[in-house]
Design a protein around this motif. Structure first.
Motif, PDB file in Angstrom:
ATOM      1  N   LYS A  73      -5.678   9.327   6.877  1.00  0.00           N
ATOM      2  CA  LYS A  73      -6.123   8.435   7.963  1.00  0.00           C
ATOM      3  C   LYS A  73      -5.097   8.448   9.093  1.00  0.00           C
ATOM      4  N   ARG A 128     -12.809  11.505  10.878  1.00  0.00           N
ATOM      5  CA  ARG A 128     -13.706  12.006   9.825  1.00  0.00           C
ATOM      6  C   ARG A 128     -13.633  13.528   9.697  1.00  0.00           C
ATOM      7  N   GLU A 130      -2.631   2.825  11.666  1.00  0.00           N
ATOM      8  CA  GLU A 130      -3.332   1.620  12.104  1.00  0.00           C
ATOM      9  C   GLU A 130      -2.372   0.435  12.191  1.00  0.00           C
ATOM     10  N   SER A 131      -1.829   0.023  11.035  1.00  0.00           N
ATOM     11  CA  SER A 131      -1.037  -1.209  11.030  1.00  0.00           C
ATOM     12  C   SER A 131       0.388  -0.977  11.534  1.00  0.00           C
ATOM     13  N   LEU A 132       1.081  -2.089  11.779  1.00  0.00           N
ATOM     14  CA  LEU A 132       2.473  -2.010  12.229  1.00  0.00           C
ATOM     15  C   LEU A 132       3.339  -1.364  11.151  1.00  0.00           C
ATOM     16  N   PHE A 148       0.851  -1.185   0.000  1.00  0.00           N
ATOM     17  CA  PHE A 148       0.000   0.000   0.000  1.00  0.00           C
ATOM     18  C   PHE A 148       0.891   1.240   0.000  1.00  0.00           C
ATOM     19  N   GLU A 166       7.374   6.220  12.472  1.00  0.00           N
ATOM     20  CA  GLU A 166       8.568   6.257  13.316  1.00  0.00           C
ATOM     21  C   GLU A 166       9.755   6.788  12.510  1.00  0.00           C
ATOM     22  N   ALA A 217       1.406  -4.941   5.763  1.00  0.00           N
ATOM     23  CA  ALA A 217       0.730  -4.811   7.052  1.00  0.00           C
ATOM     24  C   ALA A 217       1.714  -4.693   8.214  1.00  0.00           C
ATOM     25  N   ASP A 218       2.910  -5.310   8.072  1.00  0.00           N
ATOM     26  CA  ASP A 218       3.818  -5.287   9.217  1.00  0.00           C
ATOM     27  C   ASP A 218       5.192  -4.704   8.925  1.00  0.00           C
ATOM     28  N   ARG A 232       2.904   2.308  11.323  1.00  0.00           N
ATOM     29  CA  ARG A 232       3.558   2.818  12.530  1.00  0.00           C
ATOM     30  C   ARG A 232       5.075   2.892  12.341  1.00  0.00           C
ATOM     31  N   ARG A 233       5.628   1.869  11.709  1.00  0.00           N
ATOM     32  CA  ARG A 233       7.074   1.875  11.443  1.00  0.00           C
ATOM     33  C   ARG A 233       7.435   3.060  10.557  1.00  0.00           C
TER      34      ARG A 233
END
Lengths: 424, 130
Positions: free
Chosen positions: B98, B87, B101-103, B2, B110, B32-33, B106-107
Motif C-alpha cells: 500500500k 490497485r 497513509e498514516s503519520l 501494525f 522517512e 497511527a502516529d 510516513r515517519r
C-alpha cells in the motif's frame, strides 16, 4: 456579505473533470463537497456538469463539453462557473470567452470564502497573501492575454509583463514581513503561556467535522458553529481545567482536500496553533460512511505531516450519538491505523467528555510530584497560597509544620525547593 | 500496532552514465502516529544503465524485502511507483502493498529514506564517485 448574496441569490454552475479510471464514489464526494463550498460562499448551485477524460490543454474539458456548458450558461444565466479542477490562465480565458461567464476554480472559491469572512487585520493579510501567491505564476500570462486584446504597448511600458510580476512579488514580501511580526508575537504569547504552566490543546480536523461545536461544549463557549464548510477561520483560545491542570484549548480552521502549499503557507500563522500545540484533538465526523471518514483522515494526516512537531494526537469521533454503539466500535476498529488514541464523543449531546478529558490529562506534559514541609507561620501560609496557584496540591496536613503533597512542572518545583531551603 | 515494511530507494538519477541506487527496507511496528519498534533494516544496492521503470522498482523492493526476517505490509510513497494507482501496483507485488497513509507510516518511510540516502552516500564515497 454572505446574507446579501443569499438574498440576491447568486447562481453558479459547478463543473468537474475526472481522469478515466477515477473512483466514482470519490468523485461524487468531491462534487458534493464543491457544491457545499459554493453554498458556503453564498452561491445557489443551479446545475452540475462532469466529464471523464484527460485534460484538454486549451479548455480543460473537451471542446464539445465546453459548448454544452455554454448552452447551460445561456439557459440558467449563472453568475459564475466553478471548476473543481485547477485551471490555468489560458483555460480560464478560453472558457470565459466561449461561455460568456466568469470562470473560477476551487482554490479561488476557497479564497472567496476566506475573503468574505476575513474580519481581522491578520486574516485579511493572510487572504491577500494567498491571493497574490495564486496570482504570481499567472501574472505574465494575464498580461500576455491583455496585450493580445489589441492593446500594444499596454500602459506604455515595454517591460510591463515583468514589472507586474515584480510588483506582486514586492507586495508578497511586504505582507510576509508583516505576518512574520504577528507570528513572532504569537510565538512569544505561546511561549509565555507555556511558561505560565498552561498546556496547549488544539482542535484539528477536516472542515465541518464539528470542531467548533466540540470547542463550545468543552469550554462552555459560544463561538459560531454551523453546518457549513469553513465556518471558523480565526483561531479562538479558551482555558479549561482538567483535574487541576489548566489547559488552553484552541479552535482552528479546518483542513480540506488538495489544499495547495501556497495556501498552507499563507495560513501558517493560523495553522501554527495546531503544529505547536502539546496535544492535537483530531476531530472526525463519525456519522459519515467509513470510507469518507478514511479519506478525510488521510487528508488530515497529509496536511499535518511535515509541519507537526512531536505532539500527542487524540482522535475524537464526534457525532457518536448518530450511530449505534456496535457500528461506532466497528468504525473505530476499521480506522485504527489512522486514528491514534480514539475516543467517541457527542459534542451536541455532551456525552463521552469524561473519557476525553481523562485522555487529554494522560497526554499532558508530565509534572513532578514531591512532598514538602513548610513552617507554620504567616510566611509559610503565603507560600502555600502560591503553591495552590501554581500547581496541584494533593494533600495538606497542618501540624507543627505544614506537610504538603504537591505536583507541578519542574520549574515551579525547583523554585519551591529553593524557597523552602531558606527556612532551614 | 501494525507491522509494516517501509521502503525507500535513493539514487534514481543518472550518476556517471549509470544509475547507482540503494534500496532500504525498514521492518517496524507502528501505531497511527508513531513508530513503536524497529525490528530490522535491510539495505541493497542496484546498478543499471537505463532508468528504472515500475517493474524494475518492484523487483528492487522485493529483493530487498526478501532479506528481512519479519513480515508486514510493504509501504512506499506514491512517487516511488511513479504515482500509479495502488490497485495496479498491488496486483504486481507478491506481498501486501500500500501507499503511505498514516503519520506512523510516513515517519517510518522517512527513516527508510535517511537510511538509503546515507548508505548511498557512503557507497559513492567508497566507489570514489563523490
Amino acid at each position: 456579505m454572505m446574507s446579501k448574496r443569499k438574498s440576491m441569490s447568486y447562481k453558479a454552475i459547478i463543473v468537474k473533470r475526472d481522469d478515466p479510471g477515477t473512483d466514482k464514489d470519490k468523485s461524487d464526494l468531491q462534487i458534493r463537497e464543491l457544491k457545499e463550498l459554493a453554498e458556503a460562499a453564498g452561491y445557489d448551485v443551479v446545475s452540475e456538469l462532469t466529464q471523464t477524460r484527460y485534460p484538454d490543454r486549451k479548455f480543460h474539458l473537451g471542446r464539445g463539453k465546453v459548448e454544452e456548458l455554454a448552452q447551460m450558461v445561456f439557459h440558467f444565466s449563472p453568475d459564475k462557473i466553478i471548476f473543481h479542477n485547477p485551471l490555468n490562465t489560458m483555460q480560464v480565458y478560453n472558457i470565459s470567452e466561449i461561455c460568456r461567464c466568469e470562470t473560477i476554480d476551487k482554490f479561488q472559491l476557497i479564497l472567496e470564502i476566506f475573503a468574505t469572512r476575513a474580519t481581522t487585520h491578520r486574516s485579511k493579510l493572510q487572504v491577500e497573501l494567498a491571493r497574490l501567491e495564486y496570482e504570481l505564476p499567472r501574472a505574465r500570462a494575464v498580461i500576455s492575454i491583455l496585450k493580445k486584446d489589441e492593446r500594444p504597448g499596454f500602459m506604455g511600458l515595454g517591460g510591463y509583463e515583468d514589472s507586474y510580476a515584480q510588483d506582486i512579488k514586492n507586495r508578497i514580501n511586504r505582507i510576509k514581513d508583516e505576518l512574520e511580526t504577528i507570528q513572532k508575537d504569537n510565538r512569544s504569547l505561546r511561549a509565555m503561556r507555556h511558561s505560565l504552566g498552561f498546556s496547549l490543546v488544539s482542535l484539528a480536523g477536516y472542515t465541518n467535522a464539528g470542531k467548533s461545536t466540540l470547542f463550545n461544549s468543552l469550554v462552555d463557549e459560544d463561538v459560531e458553529a454551523m453546518d457549513m464548510l469553513f465556518t471558523t477561520l480565526l483561531p479562538t483560545t479558551r482555558s479549561l481545567t482538567i483535574n487541576g491542570r489548566q489547559v488552553l484549548v484552541t479552535d482552528t480552521v479546518g483542513f480540506i482536500e488538495d489544499l495547495p502549499h501556497w495556501m498552507i503557507d499563507a495560513f501558517r500563522s493560523t495553522l501554527d496553533e495546531i503544529f505547536l500545540a502539546d496535544i492535537v484533538l483530531l476531530v472526525v465526523d463519525s456519522s459519515q460512511p467509513v470510507e469518507q471518514i478514511k479519506e478525510k483522515l488521510l487528508v488530515c494526516h497529509e496536511t499535518m505531516w511535515d509541519q507537526l512537531q512531536d505532539v500527542s494526537i487524540i482522535t475524537v469521533f464526534n457525532k457518536s450519538d448518530l450511530l449505534q454503539e456496535d457500528e461506532l466500535q466497528q468504525c473505530i476498529n476499521y480506522l485504527g491505523y489512522l486514528s491514534p488514541n480514539p475516543v467517541a464523543v457527542s459534542a451536541l449531546k455532551g456525552s463521552g467528555f469524561d473519557k476525553l478529558k481523562t485522555k487529554i490529562y494522560n497526554e499532558l506534559p508530565e509534572w513532578e510530584r514531591i512532598s514538602l514541609s513548610l513552617p507554620m507561620s504567616e510566611e509559610g501560609m503565603s507560600i502555600l497560597a502560591w503553591l495552590f496557584d501554581e500547581g496541584i496540591v494533593h494533600d495538606v496536613e497542618y501540624d507543627e509544620k505544614i506537610y504538603i503533597e504537591f505536583e507541578a512542572r519542574e520549574k515551579i518545583i525547583n523554585k519551591a525547593i529553593s524557597i523552602i531551603n531558606k527556612f532551614y | 500496532m501494525f507491522d509494516i515494511i517501509a521502503v525507500d530507494i535513493s539514487g534514481r538519477h543518472r550518476t556517471n552514465d549509470e544509475y547507482i541506487m540503494v534500496c532500504a527496507a525498514v521492518s517496524a511496528s507502528v501505531t497511527a502516529d508513531n513508530i513503536e519498534k524497529t525490528n530490522q533494516i535491510a539495505i541493497r544496492s542496484f546498478r543499471s544503465i537505463s532508468a528504472p521503470d515500475v517493474t524494475d522498482v518492484i523487483n528492487m523492493v522485493e529483493t530487498t524485502v526478501a532479506e528481512l526476517k519479519f513480515g508486514g505490509t510493504i509501504v512506499t510513497e506514491a512517487g516511488d511507483m511513479y504515482n500509479k494507482p495502488q490497485r495496479i501496483i498491488d496486483s504486481i507485488f507478491y506481498q501486501d502493498f500500500k501507499y503511505q497513509e498514516s503519520l506512523g507510516e510516513r515517519r517510518c518511510i522517512e527513516l527508510a529514506h535517511h537510511v538509503s540516502l546515507a548508505a548511498r552516500k557512503f557507497l559513492l564515497k567508497e566507489l570514489g564517485l563523490q
